[in-house]
Scaffold this active site. Structure first.
Site, mmCIF file in Angstrom:
data_model
loop_
_atom_site.group_PDB
_atom_site.id
_atom_site.type_symbol
_atom_site.label_atom_id
_atom_site.label_comp_id
_atom_site.label_asym_id
_atom_site.label_seq_id
_atom_site.Cartn_x
_atom_site.Cartn_y
_atom_site.Cartn_z
ATOM 1 N N ASP A 75 0.904 -1.139 0.000
ATOM 2 C CA ASP A 75 0.000 0.000 0.000
ATOM 3 C C ASP A 75 0.948 1.195 0.000
ATOM 4 O O ASP A 75 1.566 1.494 1.026
ATOM 5 C CB ASP A 75 -0.893 0.016 1.255
ATOM 6 C CG ASP A 75 -1.864 1.183 1.218
ATOM 7 O OD1 ASP A 75 -1.418 2.298 0.894
ATOM 8 O OD2 ASP A 75 -3.047 0.985 1.500
ATOM 9 N N HIS A 76 1.098 1.840 -1.160
ATOM 10 C CA HIS A 76 2.211 2.795 -1.261
ATOM 11 C C HIS A 76 2.034 3.998 -0.332
ATOM 12 O O HIS A 76 3.007 4.675 -0.008
ATOM 13 C CB HIS A 76 2.474 3.214 -2.711
ATOM 14 C CG HIS A 76 1.530 4.218 -3.271
ATOM 15 N ND1 HIS A 76 0.296 3.901 -3.758
ATOM 16 C CD2 HIS A 76 1.642 5.562 -3.416
ATOM 17 C CE1 HIS A 76 -0.309 4.990 -4.181
ATOM 18 N NE2 HIS A 76 0.482 6.023 -3.987
ATOM 19 N N HIS A 108 -5.803 2.961 0.894
ATOM 20 C CA HIS A 108 -4.993 4.088 1.384
ATOM 21 C C HIS A 108 -5.687 4.901 2.489
ATOM 22 O O HIS A 108 -5.083 5.213 3.514
ATOM 23 C CB HIS A 108 -4.646 5.033 0.233
ATOM 24 C CG HIS A 108 -4.079 4.343 -0.974
ATOM 25 N ND1 HIS A 108 -3.165 3.314 -0.875
ATOM 26 C CD2 HIS A 108 -4.296 4.522 -2.298
ATOM 27 C CE1 HIS A 108 -2.850 2.914 -2.094
ATOM 28 N NE2 HIS A 108 -3.519 3.618 -2.971
ATOM 29 N N LYS A 145 -4.190 18.839 -6.163
ATOM 30 C CA LYS A 145 -3.577 17.579 -5.740
ATOM 31 C C LYS A 145 -3.126 17.786 -4.300
ATOM 32 O O LYS A 145 -2.241 18.595 -4.015
ATOM 33 C CB LYS A 145 -2.364 17.280 -6.633
ATOM 34 C CG LYS A 145 -1.498 16.128 -6.153
ATOM 35 C CD LYS A 145 -2.104 14.789 -6.454
ATOM 36 C CE LYS A 145 -1.236 13.640 -5.957
ATOM 37 N NZ LYS A 145 -1.938 12.360 -5.924
#
Ligand SMILES: NC(=O)C1=CN([C@@H]2O[C@H](COP(=O)(O)OP(=O)(O)OC[C@H]3O[C@@H](n4cnc5c(N)ncnc54)[C@H](OP(=O)(O)O)[C@@H]3O)[C@@H](O)[C@H]2O)C=CC1
Ligand SMILES: O=C1O[C@H](COP(=O)(O)O)[C@@H](O)[C@H](O)[C@H]1O
Length: 498
Positions: free
Chosen positions: A180-181, A243, A348
């Site tokens: 899970d980055h 995430h 973002k």
């Protein structure tokens, strides 16, 4: 660095010609090399069907590193550790060739049989590859064997269970590293430090002092080339199940007795078990969804989701999700954890806002009762990306004006203090895997429980006849997202002002 910190490893990279390998994995492995975390005793064997050879792979690795704007001084030396083996992963006979090539290279590079199998391929291949690695004896090396699995880990609980059963036929749980980055991001890892290394926060970290917690992960990009995948996924499965939920767990778990993998995981699993289940009938009370329409982002006109490549023109797939999670335990009863994520949003940004409760009686609010109260709730903001840092918003005295207050910000910005770019999430996670540290990877129990939580919501949405709420590209999602908080007496804090 000692040998323990410079693991001697072979990495077998399934999907070596793909997008993830090029954009994330090659630059990350290179960074580990140039920062001295990899010894010269490492090799990467790339696997895919394309008829490349070692030199073609090396040329592509070099290009990926140049495109990532990394310094290229050591690039020749680095690329000499890369080898290519073309085969279709469904062809069982090819695994013996792989084993033979691994043994030759391990002898040449003095690597003691330590092997990482990195699945950078479509998930339908994960089970087949794992079983073939075992059946053809590849995992019987003298050193350790570890399996790195990319997301998505299943599509729902039954598919995740099936996949898990398949890989467990070949690897034990402690050999499996589910990526899970977000768990590799600097400021996500910092959540535990902020909570457990600061005397001022832990006593306040509960329902007596915190009124709500808000987690936003917004993206400016649309679905790009991933329309096909995204149509079967949507934002709930793509971002919330993994995430966002992982961030909720790190914020809500009890302090582990030690910073050992099993202890941290056990606290995360314990709190995940306390997250209130949401039935399909209740889904609309807790979660809302949206889909982007055409709009303007940073002066560019962008199309709506239904006009994107590989997307059904009548698609009801959600590109935005906003939801409320309740944790029914002593520490958190009554405190909503709001999560929000979406594509084609205004900015973002990934931020966590911890909103503290107001004082039971505030003399400054009292004094200003007839005017507009200037008292601001205390907020702790954890900036995950693109900026990394912490902001604490307190109330201070307005200069010169007796009895009037103004919100003041105490800011700690990671990059401005350390002056360096933090390592890529993938870089940390690959290194952790080499060291055998699985703390920042998802345990099966976490994956299992998280799908069990998410499935009733996705079922409610797929069964619903209602059309999906739209939001204009470049905004912060549909109005329903604001209403979700308003009905609890809260509002989303404007990220650009925090
Ligand atoms: N790209 C990204 O940013 C992210 C990707 N992921 C996950 O990573 C994984 C890989 O994604 P991505 O790199 O984008 O996918 P790509 O489609 O770009 O790459 C797929 C790779 O698999 C290889 N491949 C496909 N079929 C076979 C086969 N039968 N035998 C051998 N090799 C095969 C392809 O090579 P060839 O055609 O030469 O055979 C290619 O190298 C997926 O699970 C994805 O969900 C997760 C997070 C982000
Ligand atoms: O896993 C995924 O994450 C990215 C967002 O990652 P970030 O590190 O840029 O925040 C998202 O774009 C993608 O759809 C999803 O699969």
């Amino acid at each position: 660095m000692s040998e323990n910190h410079n693991p001697k490893t072979s990495i077998v990279l399934f999907g070596a010609t793909g997008d993830l390998a090029k954009r994330k994995l090659y630059p990350s492995i290179y960074n580990l090399y140039i920062t001295g975390k990899l010894s010269e005793q490492f090799v990467v064997i790339g696997i895919a069907r394309r008829p490349w050879d070692d030199q073609t792979l090396r040329d592509n690795v070099r290009k990926a590193i140049e495109e990532a704007h990394l310094p290229t001084d050591n690039i020749e030396q680095f690329c000499n550790h890369f080898f290519y083996l073309p085969f279709d992963v469904t062809d069982t006979k090819s695994y013996q060739r792989l084993n033979q090539r691994l043994q030759e290279l391990e002898t040449e590079f003095h690597i003691p049989g330590n092997r990482i199998y990195y699945m950078a391929m479509a998930p339908e291949f994960f089970g087949t590859i794992a079983i073939q690695l075992k059946n053809e004896g590849v995992t019987q090396s003298d050193g350790w064997n570890r399996l790195v699995i990319e997301k998505p880990f299943g599509h729902d609980l039954p598919s995740a269970q099936k996949l898990n059963n398949e890989i467990r036929e070949a690897f034990t749980e402690d050999q499996i590293y589910r990526i899970d980055h977000y768990l590799g991001k600097e400021m996500v890892q910092n959540i535990e430090v902020i909570r457990f290394a600061n005397a001022i926060f832990e006593p306040l970290w509960n329902n007596r002092h915190i009124s709500n917690i808000q987690i936003t992960s917004s993206e400016v990009l649309g679905v790009e080339d991933r329309g096909g995948y995204y149509e079967t996924s949507g934002a709930l499965r793509d971002m919330v199940q993994n995430h966002l939920l992982q961030m909720v767990l790190l914020l809500s778990m009890d302090p582990p007795i030690r910073l050992a993998t099993d202890e941290v995981r056990s606290e995360k699993i314990k709190v995940l078990r306390a997250v209130r289940s949401i039935s399909s009938e209740e889904a609309d009370d807790y979660f809302i969804r949206g889909q982007y329409d055409a709009g303007t982002i940073q002066d560019h006109q962008v199309p709506g989701y239904r006009s994107e490549k590989n997307v059904n023109p009548e698609s009801k797939t959600e590109t935005f999700v906003s939801g409320k999670l309740m944790i029914d335990n002593h520490r958190w009863a009554g405190v909503p954890f709001y999560v929000r994520t979406g594509k084609r949003m205004a900015q973002k940004s990934t931020k966590i806002v911890v909103q503290f409760k107001d004082l039971p009686l505030n003399v400054y609010t009292q004094k200003n009762e007839k005017q507009d109260s200037s008292i601001h709730p205390n907020l702790l903001v954890i900036h995950i990306q693109p900026d990394e840092g912490i902001t604490l918003i307190l109330n201070g005295k307005k200069i010169g004006l007796l009895g009037e207050t103004i919100p003041v910000k105490l800011d700690y910005s990671h990059t401005s203090v350390d002056g360096v770019n933090t390592p890529e999430a993938y870089e940390r996670l690959i290194y952790d895997c080499m060291l055998g540290d699985a703390t920042n990877f998802a345990h099966w129990d976490e994956v299992n429980l998280s799908w069990a939580l998410i499935d009733p919501i996705s079922e409610a949405w797929s069964d619903s006849n209602k059309d999906i709420a739209k939001y204009e590209a470049g905004t912060m999602g549909p109005i329903e997202s604001e209403r979700l908080l308003e009905k609890d007496g809260f509002k989303w804090w404007p990220l650009e002002k925090l």
